[in-house]
Motif scaffolding. Sequence first.
Motif, PDB file in Angstrom:
ATOM      1  N   MET A  95       0.823  -1.197   0.000  1.00 38.78           N
ATOM      2  CA  MET A  95       0.000   0.000   0.000  1.00 38.78           C
ATOM      3  C   MET A  95       0.868   1.262   0.000  1.00 38.78           C
ATOM      4  N   ASP A  96       1.913   1.252   0.812  1.00 35.64           N
ATOM      5  CA  ASP A  96       2.827   2.398   0.850  1.00 35.64           C
ATOM      6  C   ASP A  96       3.439   2.656  -0.527  1.00 35.64           C
ATOM      7  N   ASP A  97       3.830   1.584  -1.205  1.00 36.22           N
ATOM      8  CA  ASP A  97       4.487   1.764  -2.488  1.00 36.22           C
ATOM      9  C   ASP A  97       3.503   2.019  -3.624  1.00 36.22           C
ATOM     10  N   ALA A  98       2.237   1.665  -3.435  1.00 28.84           N
ATOM     11  CA  ALA A  98       1.212   2.082  -4.397  1.00 28.84           C
ATOM     12  C   ALA A  98       1.086   3.610  -4.347  1.00 28.84           C
ATOM     13  N   ALA A  99       1.143   4.158  -3.131  1.00 29.39           N
ATOM     14  CA  ALA A  99       1.123   5.617  -2.978  1.00 29.39           C
ATOM     15  C   ALA A  99       2.368   6.228  -3.615  1.00 29.39           C
ATOM     16  N   ASN A 100       3.513   5.572  -3.418  1.00 25.96           N
ATOM     17  CA  ASN A 100       4.748   6.081  -4.019  1.00 25.96           C
ATOM     18  C   ASN A 100       4.720   6.004  -5.541  1.00 25.96           C
ATOM     19  N   PHE A 101       4.023   5.001  -6.072  1.00 32.03           N
ATOM     20  CA  PHE A 101       3.842   4.886  -7.520  1.00 32.03           C
ATOM     21  C   PHE A 101       3.109   6.113  -8.066  1.00 32.03           C
ATOM     22  N   LEU A 102       2.055   6.529  -7.365  1.00 31.57           N
ATOM     23  CA  LEU A 102       1.319   7.719  -7.799  1.00 31.57           C
ATOM     24  C   LEU A 102       2.177   8.972  -7.649  1.00 31.57           C
ATOM     25  N   ARG A 103       2.908   9.061  -6.542  1.00 35.62           N
ATOM     26  CA  ARG A 103       3.814  10.202  -6.367  1.00 35.62           C
ATOM     27  C   ARG A 103       4.842  10.247  -7.490  1.00 35.62           C
ATOM     28  N   ALA A 104       5.338   9.062  -7.874  1.00 36.17           N
ATOM     29  CA  ALA A 104       6.348   8.990  -8.932  1.00 36.17           C
ATOM     30  C   ALA A 104       5.797   9.520 -10.257  1.00 36.17           C
ATOM     31  N   ILE A 105       4.548   9.193 -10.549  1.00 40.48           N
ATOM     32  CA  ILE A 105       3.941   9.679 -11.783  1.00 40.48           C
ATOM     33  C   ILE A 105       3.884  11.200 -11.790  1.00 40.48           C
ATOM     34  N   THR A 143       9.733  10.831 -18.241  1.00 44.99           N
ATOM     35  CA  THR A 143       9.273   9.502 -17.838  1.00 44.99           C
ATOM     36  C   THR A 143      10.420   8.691 -17.250  1.00 44.99           C
ATOM     37  N   LYS A 144      11.610   9.276 -17.210  1.00 37.51           N
ATOM     38  CA  LYS A 144      12.803   8.531 -16.805  1.00 37.51           C
ATOM     39  C   LYS A 144      13.304   8.893 -15.419  1.00 37.51           C
ATOM     40  N   ASP A 145      12.474   9.585 -14.637  1.00 38.31           N
ATOM     41  CA  ASP A 145      12.873   9.892 -13.274  1.00 38.31           C
ATOM     42  C   ASP A 145      13.080   8.583 -12.496  1.00 38.31           C
ATOM     43  N   ALA A 146      14.027   8.578 -11.582  1.00 36.25           N
ATOM     44  CA  ALA A 146      14.357   7.361 -10.832  1.00 36.25           C
ATOM     45  C   ALA A 146      13.151   6.787 -10.096  1.00 36.25           C
ATOM     46  N   ALA A 147      12.249   7.647  -9.623  1.00 37.24           N
ATOM     47  CA  ALA A 147      11.088   7.166  -8.876  1.00 37.24           C
ATOM     48  C   ALA A 147      10.163   6.334  -9.755  1.00 37.24           C
ATOM     49  N   VAL A 148      10.025   6.716 -11.015  1.00 34.00           N
ATOM     50  CA  VAL A 148       9.141   5.987 -11.932  1.00 34.00           C
ATOM     51  C   VAL A 148       9.656   4.569 -12.148  1.00 34.00           C
ATOM     52  N   THR A 149      10.950   4.427 -12.395  1.00 29.38           N
ATOM     53  CA  THR A 149      11.504   3.097 -12.644  1.00 29.38           C
ATOM     54  C   THR A 149      11.635   2.275 -11.367  1.00 29.38           C
ATOM     55  N   ALA A 150      11.652   2.948 -10.213  1.00 32.00           N
ATOM     56  CA  ALA A 150      11.744   2.215  -8.946  1.00 32.00           C
ATOM     57  C   ALA A 150      10.410   1.613  -8.543  1.00 32.00           C
ATOM     58  N   TYR A 151       9.305   2.317  -8.791  1.00 33.56           N
ATOM     59  CA  TYR A 151       8.011   1.888  -8.274  1.00 33.56           C
ATOM     60  C   TYR A 151       7.063   1.323  -9.334  1.00 33.56           C
ATOM     61  N   ALA A 152       7.559   1.070 -10.531  1.00 37.03           N
ATOM     62  CA  ALA A 152       6.701   0.512 -11.578  1.00 37.03           C
ATOM     63  C   ALA A 152       7.476  -0.487 -12.417  1.00 37.03           C
ATOM     64  N   THR A 153       6.745  -1.469 -12.949  1.00 38.57           N
ATOM     65  CA  THR A 153       7.340  -2.481 -13.809  1.00 38.57           C
ATOM     66  C   THR A 153       6.279  -2.973 -14.791  1.00 38.57           C
ATOM     67  N   GLY A 154       6.708  -3.510 -15.908  1.00 42.87           N
ATOM     68  CA  GLY A 154       5.773  -4.098 -16.859  1.00 42.87           C
ATOM     69  C   GLY A 154       4.689  -3.132 -17.309  1.00 42.87           C
ATOM     70  N   GLU A 155       3.439  -3.587 -17.259  1.00 38.39           N
ATOM     71  CA  GLU A 155       2.315  -2.756 -17.691  1.00 38.39           C
ATOM     72  C   GLU A 155       2.151  -1.523 -16.801  1.00 38.39           C
ATOM     73  N   GLY A 156       2.526  -1.658 -15.539  1.00 41.56           N
ATOM     74  CA  GLY A 156       2.451  -0.512 -14.646  1.00 41.56           C
ATOM     75  C   GLY A 156       3.403   0.588 -15.074  1.00 41.56           C
ATOM     76  N   LEU A 157       4.590   0.211 -15.523  1.00 37.94           N
ATOM     77  CA  LEU A 157       5.560   1.188 -16.006  1.00 37.94           C
ATOM     78  C   LEU A 157       5.066   1.832 -17.291  1.00 37.94           C
ATOM     79  N   HIS A 158       4.505   1.027 -18.178  1.00 40.87           N
ATOM     80  CA  HIS A 158       3.960   1.577 -19.427  1.00 40.87           C
ATOM     81  C   HIS A 158       2.842   2.569 -19.122  1.00 40.87           C
ATOM     82  N   TYR A 159       1.983   2.208 -18.201  1.00 46.35           N
ATOM     83  CA  TYR A 159       0.875   3.090 -17.820  1.00 46.35           C
ATOM     84  C   TYR A 159       1.409   4.432 -17.323  1.00 46.35           C
ATOM     85  N   ALA A 160       2.401   4.386 -16.422  1.00 42.80           N
ATOM     86  CA  ALA A 160       2.980   5.613 -15.878  1.00 42.80           C
ATOM     87  C   ALA A 160       3.592   6.468 -16.976  1.00 42.80           C
ATOM     88  N   GLN A 161       4.310   5.842 -17.888  1.00 44.25           N
ATOM     89  CA  GLN A 161       4.968   6.586 -18.955  1.00 44.25           C
ATOM     90  C   GLN A 161       3.963   7.263 -19.878  1.00 44.25           C
TER      91      GLN A 161
END
Length: 223
Positions: free
Chosen positions: A90-100, A109-127
């Motif tokens: 849950m904490d890192d889901a919040a961090n995922f939104l903060r990263a976006i 789209t290449k900030d360290a937070a984005v690549t730290a808290y997302a992977t796969g389809e989640g990373l594509h979604y954020a980008q």
Amino acid sequence: MKRRPLPVAAALAATAALLLTACGSGDDKSSGNDKIAGADQGSETPKESASPSGAPAGDKPDGVDVSLPKDMNLVFDWDKPKDKNEAAAMDDAANFLRAIYRGVDKRTTKDAAVTAYATGEGLHYAQVQINEWIKGGWTATGTRRHYDATTRSAPNGKSVEVAFCADTGKFYGKEVKTGKVLKTESSLKDFGYYKIVMVKVPTAESLWQASKVFVETSAEKCR
């Protein structure tokens, strides 16, 4: 006009529709299913983070800078579950939104937070989300509230679904060049229901990454 990415605003409805098709349907019915989508999916090891900029220690979970501008306020009005893994997810889901939104602020789209808290389809979604803000020439300002969160774990313990409501009624787009805040009247479109599938990074003690994102727009149950 007000812009509300995650999903993107009405002016970008066509793009949002494509997003939701790829990342989860607006009429997703998985809440009644015991199986978590993507539960068997592994997680990639995050790339080495760039040196984080100066920020309070509380803005650097896992050593990654997720700080946001003072006028960009993400509120997480929810209680942590007792289960250790679900609480961390849950904490890192919040961090995922903060990263976006940090990516939106930094215009990348290449900030360290984005690549730290997302992977796969989640990373594509954020980008894709970040790129829509950048292409529109907008950043964000105001308060985005998240509430009524629930969690559930996959049997293998490697995946946790974090579901919650979001209210963007006081969260606005702002033109980067002019600083003009883009507002509209409040409506049902301000409310969304999200399900983020978080997967545990095997090489990190407590780091979880968003691997899938499902969105229900204009969610009456969140009003």
